[in-house]
Design an enzyme around this catalytic site. Structure first.
Site, PDB file in Angstrom:
ATOM      1  N   ASP A  17      -7.869   4.536  -7.247  1.00  0.00           N
ATOM      2  CA  ASP A  17      -7.113   5.727  -6.852  1.00  0.00           C
ATOM      3  C   ASP A  17      -8.046   6.944  -6.774  1.00  0.00           C
ATOM      4  OD1 ASP A  17      -4.960   7.220  -6.105  1.00  0.00           O
ATOM      5  OD2 ASP A  17      -4.034   7.311  -8.089  1.00  0.00           O
ATOM      6  N   GLY A  20      -8.378   9.876  -1.453  1.00  0.00           N
ATOM      7  CA  GLY A  20      -7.907  11.010  -0.656  1.00  0.00           C
ATOM      8  C   GLY A  20      -8.390  12.328  -1.242  1.00  0.00           C
ATOM      9  N   HIS A  34     -11.874   6.715   1.691  1.00  0.00           N
ATOM     10  CA  HIS A  34     -11.756   5.252   1.646  1.00  0.00           C
ATOM     11  C   HIS A  34     -13.115   4.607   1.941  1.00  0.00           C
ATOM     12  CE1 HIS A  34      -7.587   5.849   1.108  1.00  0.00           C
ATOM     13  NE2 HIS A  34      -7.291   6.152   2.363  1.00  0.00           N
ATOM     14  N   GLU A  64       3.814  -0.534  -0.576  1.00  0.00           N
ATOM     15  CA  GLU A  64       4.330   0.818  -0.338  1.00  0.00           C
ATOM     16  C   GLU A  64       3.380   1.656   0.535  1.00  0.00           C
ATOM     17  OE1 GLU A  64       4.436  -0.680  -3.467  1.00  0.00           O
ATOM     18  OE2 GLU A  64       6.525  -1.151  -3.022  1.00  0.00           O
ATOM     19  N   LEU A 128     -18.662 -15.029  -9.112  1.00  0.00           N
ATOM     20  CA  LEU A 128     -17.589 -14.041  -9.318  1.00  0.00           C
ATOM     21  C   LEU A 128     -16.519 -14.234  -8.245  1.00  0.00           C
ATOM     22  CD1 LEU A 128     -16.627 -11.273 -10.609  1.00  0.00           C
ATOM     23  CD2 LEU A 128     -18.003 -10.141  -8.856  1.00  0.00           C
ATOM     24  N   ARG A 179      -7.231   2.112 -13.884  1.00  0.00           N
ATOM     25  CA  ARG A 179      -6.768   2.925 -12.749  1.00  0.00           C
ATOM     26  C   ARG A 179      -7.545   4.234 -12.789  1.00  0.00           C
ATOM     27  NH1 ARG A 179      -1.071   4.027 -10.078  1.00  0.00           N
ATOM     28  NH2 ARG A 179      -1.756   5.488  -8.487  1.00  0.00           N
ATOM     29  N   ARG A 185      -0.256   5.341 -14.121  1.00  0.00           N
ATOM     30  CA  ARG A 185       0.844   4.530 -13.570  1.00  0.00           C
ATOM     31  C   ARG A 185       0.313   3.171 -13.158  1.00  0.00           C
ATOM     32  NH1 ARG A 185       1.800   9.263 -10.781  1.00  0.00           N
ATOM     33  NH2 ARG A 185       0.506   8.598  -9.024  1.00  0.00           N
ATOM     34  N   LEU A 186       1.236   2.207 -13.032  1.00  0.00           N
ATOM     35  CA  LEU A 186       0.836   0.865 -12.568  1.00  0.00           C
ATOM     36  C   LEU A 186       1.146   0.658 -11.094  1.00  0.00           C
ATOM     37  CD1 LEU A 186       1.945  -1.234 -15.654  1.00  0.00           C
ATOM     38  CD2 LEU A 186      -0.292  -0.235 -15.137  1.00  0.00           C
ATOM     39  N   SER A 187       2.052   1.475 -10.546  1.00  0.00           N
ATOM     40  CA  SER A 187       2.362   1.456  -9.112  1.00  0.00           C
ATOM     41  C   SER A 187       2.554   0.055  -8.536  1.00  0.00           C
ATOM     42  CB  SER A 187       1.270   2.191  -8.327  1.00  0.00           C
ATOM     43  OG  SER A 187       1.216   3.532  -8.747  1.00  0.00           O
ATOM     44  N   GLU A 198      -4.970  -4.706 -21.455  1.00  0.00           N
ATOM     45  CA  GLU A 198      -5.361  -3.391 -21.960  1.00  0.00           C
ATOM     46  C   GLU A 198      -5.494  -2.466 -20.746  1.00  0.00           C
ATOM     47  OE1 GLU A 198      -5.512  -2.527 -25.096  1.00  0.00           O
ATOM     48  OE2 GLU A 198      -5.007  -4.584 -25.648  1.00  0.00           O
TER      49      GLU A 198
HETATM   50  C1  FPP Z   1      -5.940   5.064  -3.211  1.00  0.00           C
HETATM   51  O1  FPP Z   1      -6.455   6.376  -3.092  1.00  0.00           O
HETATM   52  C2  FPP Z   1      -6.642   4.169  -2.295  1.00  0.00           C
HETATM   53  C3  FPP Z   1      -6.052   3.389  -1.360  1.00  0.00           C
HETATM   54  C4  FPP Z   1      -4.591   3.310  -1.156  1.00  0.00           C
HETATM   55  C5  FPP Z   1      -6.832   2.545  -0.447  1.00  0.00           C
HETATM   56  C6  FPP Z   1      -8.049   1.915  -1.034  1.00  0.00           C
HETATM   57  C7  FPP Z   1      -8.776   1.269   0.063  1.00  0.00           C
HETATM   58  C8  FPP Z   1     -10.119   1.164   0.178  1.00  0.00           C
HETATM   59  C9  FPP Z   1     -11.101   1.592  -0.853  1.00  0.00           C
HETATM   60  C10 FPP Z   1     -10.681   0.586   1.422  1.00  0.00           C
HETATM   61  C11 FPP Z   1     -10.137  -0.793   1.675  1.00  0.00           C
HETATM   62  C12 FPP Z   1     -11.202  -1.676   1.944  1.00  0.00           C
HETATM   63  C13 FPP Z   1     -11.484  -2.828   1.311  1.00  0.00           C
HETATM   64  C14 FPP Z   1     -12.812  -3.446   1.472  1.00  0.00           C
HETATM   65  C15 FPP Z   1     -10.552  -3.533   0.439  1.00  0.00           C
HETATM   66  P1  FPP Z   1      -5.519   7.499  -2.470  1.00  0.00           P
HETATM   67  O2  FPP Z   1      -5.704   7.472  -0.992  1.00  0.00           O
HETATM   68  O3  FPP Z   1      -4.109   7.268  -2.917  1.00  0.00           O
HETATM   69  O4  FPP Z   1      -6.142   8.797  -3.099  1.00  0.00           O
HETATM   70  P2  FPP Z   1      -5.348  10.130  -3.506  1.00  0.00           P
HETATM   71  O5  FPP Z   1      -4.385   9.744  -4.592  1.00  0.00           O
HETATM   72  O6  FPP Z   1      -6.433  11.041  -3.972  1.00  0.00           O
HETATM   73  O7  FPP Z   1      -4.655  10.613  -2.256  1.00  0.00           O
END
Ligand code: FPP
Length: 233
Positions: A17, A20, A34, A64, A128, A179, A185-187, A198
Site C-alpha cells: 500500500d 499512489g 505502481h 475491489e 522461492l 501492510r 486494515r486487511l482489506s 502476526e
Molecule cells: C496499493 O497502493 C497498490 C495497488 C492497488 C497496486 C499494486 C500494484 C503494483 C505494485 C504493480 C502490479 C504489478 C505486479 C508485478 C504485480 P495505492 O494505489 O492504494 O496507494 P495509495 O493508498 O497511496 O493511494
C-alpha cells in the site's frame, strides 16, 4: 539470532500500500507509484531469497480495485505485462516459481496467457514461490470454494476440506503479514488463512520498501509470542 527466527517463518504475505501517495508526494501520476512498486517487489524477492524465506505473496490487485479509474487499472495491467515479459529468464535465474491466486476470468486474454506461460516455465524452480494475488478477495475465494464443494456430492465439510478448495491450497498459511503505508486494515486479503498470522503495519510507503524494512519486520516477528489459542509454555 536472525537464523533462529527465520526457521519459524516460511511464508511472508504483503499488502503493498502507498503507491499512489508516493507518486502524489512527488507530483507524479499514480501509475509512477505502481512502477516504483515493481522495483520494491524485485528488492523484496531478492531479500527473501537471501534470507531463505520459502513463500512470498503480494496483494497486487483486489476484487475491489476494479472501482479505480480505467487508466490506472490499464496502467497496472501494463506494468504486470512488462514485468512478466521483460526478461524471460529472470525468475528461473533466481530459482523463483511464479504463481497466482484470484479469479483471472476478467483479465485481458494476453495477460492471462502471459501469466500461465510464466507459471508453466517456472513451476520447477525451488528457491522461492512468489505468488501474485490478482483479482483476489478473501470473501470471493471463500464463496468460490463453497460453490466448488456444493458441486461435489459432499453434504457436510470441515475446514480442511474447505481449505483444499481455496486458491491458496499450494501455500502454507502466512506466519507474517505486512501492510505498508501505516494503514491498519486487511482489506479482504487471505482472511481465513490469516487467522493466526502476526500482523505488522510499518509506516513506509510500498515503493520505499527494501531489505532493511524487511529485516525490521522479521525482527518484530521474532519478538512476537505465538500461542495459537494455547497458553505460554
Ligand atoms: C496499493 O497502493 C497498490 C495497488 C492497488 C497496486 C499494486 C500494484 C503494483 C505494485 C504493480 C502490479 C504489478 C505486479 C508485478 C504485480 P495505492 O494505489 O492504494 O496507494 P495509495 O493508498 O497511496 O493511494
Amino acid at each position: 539470532m536472525l537464523k533462529s527466527y527465520l526457521n519459524l517463518l516460511d511464508h511472508v504475505a504483503i499488502i503493498m500500500d502507498g503507491n499512489g501517495r508516493w507518486a502524489t508526494k512527488r507530483g507524479l501520476p499514480r501509475n509512477f507509484g505502481h512502477k516504483a512498486g515493481i522495483k520494491a517487489i524485485e528488492r523484496t524477492i531478492d531479500a527473501c531469497l537471501k534470507y531463505k524465506i520459502k513463500y512470498l505473496t503480494f496483494f497486487a490487485f483486489s476484487t475491489e480495485n476494479w472501482k479505480r479509474n480505467q487508466e490506472e487499472i490499464d496502467g497496472i495491467f501494463q506494468l504486470l505485462r512488462d514485468y512478466l515479459k521483460e526478461n524471460p529468464n529472470y525468475f528461473t535465474q533466481k530459482g523463483v516459481c511464479v504463481k497466482h491466486i484470484g479469479d483471472l476470468k476478467p483479465f485481458p486474454k494476453d495477460l492471462k496467457n502471459q501469466l500461465v506461460k510464466t507459471e508453466n516455465e517456472t513451476e520447477k524452480n525451488k528457491n522461492l514461490v512468489v505468488t501474485f494475488a490478482l483479482n483476489y478477495g478473501g470473501r470471493d475465494e471463500i464463496v468460490r470454494a463453497v460453490n466448488k464443494v456444493l458441486k461435489s456430492d459432499k453434504k457436510e465439510i470441515n475446514y480442511k476440506e474447505l481449505e483444499k478448495n481455496f486458491d491458496t491450497n499450494f501455500l502454507p498459511d502466512p506466519e507474517l503479514v505486512i501492510r505498508t503505508s501505516g494503514e491498519n486494515r486487511l482489506s479482504n486479503f487471505m482472511l481465513l488463512q490469516m487467522a493466526y498470522s502476526e500482523l505488522y503495519f510499518p509506516k513506509v510507503l510500498w515503493p520505499d520498501f527494501d531489505e532493511k524494512e524487511l529485516l525490521k519486520a522479521l525482527k518484530v516477528f521474532s519478538k512476537r509470542e505465538r500461542r495459537f489459542g494455547g497458553i505460554k509454555q
